[in-house]
Design a protein around this motif. Structure first.
Motif, PDB file in Angstrom:
ATOM      1  N   ASN A  63       0.809  -1.219   0.000  1.00  0.00           N
ATOM      2  CA  ASN A  63       0.000   0.000   0.000  1.00  0.00           C
ATOM      3  C   ASN A  63       0.844   1.272   0.000  1.00  0.00           C
ATOM      4  N   LYS A  83      -4.195   3.968  -0.608  1.00  0.00           N
ATOM      5  CA  LYS A  83      -5.489   3.446  -1.062  1.00  0.00           C
ATOM      6  C   LYS A  83      -5.344   2.317  -2.080  1.00  0.00           C
ATOM      7  N   ARG A  84      -4.289   1.526  -1.909  1.00  0.00           N
ATOM      8  CA  ARG A  84      -3.997   0.401  -2.803  1.00  0.00           C
ATOM      9  C   ARG A  84      -3.847   0.883  -4.252  1.00  0.00           C
ATOM     10  N   LYS A 102      -8.706   0.118  -3.511  1.00  0.00           N
ATOM     11  CA  LYS A 102      -9.181  -0.204  -2.166  1.00  0.00           C
ATOM     12  C   LYS A 102     -10.673   0.087  -2.045  1.00  0.00           C
ATOM     13  N   ASN A 103     -11.069   1.258  -2.551  1.00  0.00           N
ATOM     14  CA  ASN A 103     -12.474   1.659  -2.538  1.00  0.00           C
ATOM     15  C   ASN A 103     -12.987   1.921  -3.956  1.00  0.00           C
ATOM     16  N   ARG A 150      -9.686  -8.953  -4.706  1.00  0.00           N
ATOM     17  CA  ARG A 150      -8.611  -8.571  -3.798  1.00  0.00           C
ATOM     18  C   ARG A 150      -8.861  -9.132  -2.396  1.00  0.00           C
ATOM     19  N   TYR A 152      -8.304  -7.767   0.359  1.00  0.00           N
ATOM     20  CA  TYR A 152      -8.696  -6.722   1.304  1.00  0.00           C
ATOM     21  C   TYR A 152     -10.127  -6.221   1.037  1.00  0.00           C
ATOM     22  N   TRP A 153     -10.845  -6.829   0.105  1.00  0.00           N
ATOM     23  CA  TRP A 153     -12.238  -6.471  -0.126  1.00  0.00           C
ATOM     24  C   TRP A 153     -13.174  -7.339   0.705  1.00  0.00           C
TER      25      TRP A 153
END
Length: 300
Positions: A63, A83-84, A102-103, A150, A152-153
């Protein structure tokens, strides 16, 4: 006559390697090869150079966005908690535009490291995961939006039905879908005259060229080569650089003129930076490589 044919054939046979080598070395500086800059990362991606030739790139699993300094040759962390960020592009004001999945956003990062979200949806639905981007001379942004699950989701499936290429017009607040019918678009780059856009469909192992209309829409899709790509770049002779198994270079007619082997399992992305933007920077697995070239990048 038979002997003459044999003699001519023998001469031609001997010349083939010479022609191939001459063509093979046409874009690379004499006696140059990929040099390891650093392998202190987890997975490098998204290289982009600023006007001076400094190179920024991402280490998405950690990150971070890193910066290679032209003057010192050293690498430092430019931004943590990025934010990746994946693919990067640096605009004329020195802002970093980043595909931050990330978002599911497209963000802008100022030289002072202030972040602003430019876009985070298409028609009210979360994007798949912006991956790579290119800005035209008007300030419009093209971005690819493939779906890669991902870790991290929280979500486990996409909200959108397809994986497309989008355009954010200058001053616009919403995206327009400009390229559909792709399996998994990834790498993207446009020509400096703003007339042509290359898009790699890595999911279908193909790269296409599109003509760019005045309003930013795309038309006249043509198959460029039967090869997909993670990232890509152009040089000032119009050659296209595709990644995956090392770096493969094609001329503007789609003819392969070179293959640059990289001693890594996967080559993710490329850009031109350094002095006079004549060094090819290659992100591959946990590493960053550099390669001195006879050609240079198309920007700055």
């Amino acid at each position: 006559m038979y002997k003459e044919i044999l003699t001519i054939s023998a001469i031609l046979f001997m010349l083939i390697p010479i022609v191939t080598i001459a063509q093979h070395q046409s874009v690379i500086a004499e006696n140059a090869g990929p040099e390891l800059v650093s392998d202190d990362f987890e997975f490098t991606e998204g290289p982009a150079a600023d006007r001076l030739g400094n190179v920024y790139f991402t280490d998405q699993p950690n990150n971070n966005i890193h910066r290679w300094n032209l003057e010192t040759g050293e690498i430092s962390v430019f931004l943590e908690n990025a934010k990746r960020a994946n693919g990067l592009f640096i605009d004329n004001e020195g802002n970093i535009l980043a595909c931050a999945d990330k978002n599911f956003q497209l963000i802008k990062i100022t030289p002072q490291k202030e972040m602003k979200v430019l876009i985070d949806n298409f028609e009210g639905k979360n994007l798949n995961g912006p991956n790579d981007l290119w800005m035209d001379n008007k300030g419009g942004i093209y971005l690819t939006d493939p779906y890669y699950q991902r870790p991290y989701w929280e979500r486990t499936s996409p909200e959108l039905e397809s994986q497309n290429v989008y355009y954010l017009a200058p001053g616009a607040k919403s995206l327009v879908s400009v390229a559909k019918g792709l399996v998994q678009p990834n790498g993207i780059i446009g020509t400096p005259d703003g007339k042509k856009l290359y898009v790699a469909d890595i999911g279908d192992n193909k790269t296409y060229s599109y003509s760019i209309a005045e309003d930013g829409s795309l038309y006249n899709r043509k198959l460029f080569v039967e090869q997909g790509s993670d990232g890509m770049t152009l040089d000032n002779e119009g050659n296209v650089y595709l990644t995956g198994d090392g770096v493969t270079v094609y001329n503007e007619n789609g003819e392969q003129i070179h293959h640059i082997p990289v001693d890594e399992d996967w080559t993710a992305n490329v850009t031109f930076g350094g002095e006079n933007h004549s060094t090819l920077f290659i992100t591959a697995m946990d590493a960053l490589y550099s390669l001195e070239m006879k050609v240079k990048g198309t920007r700055w």
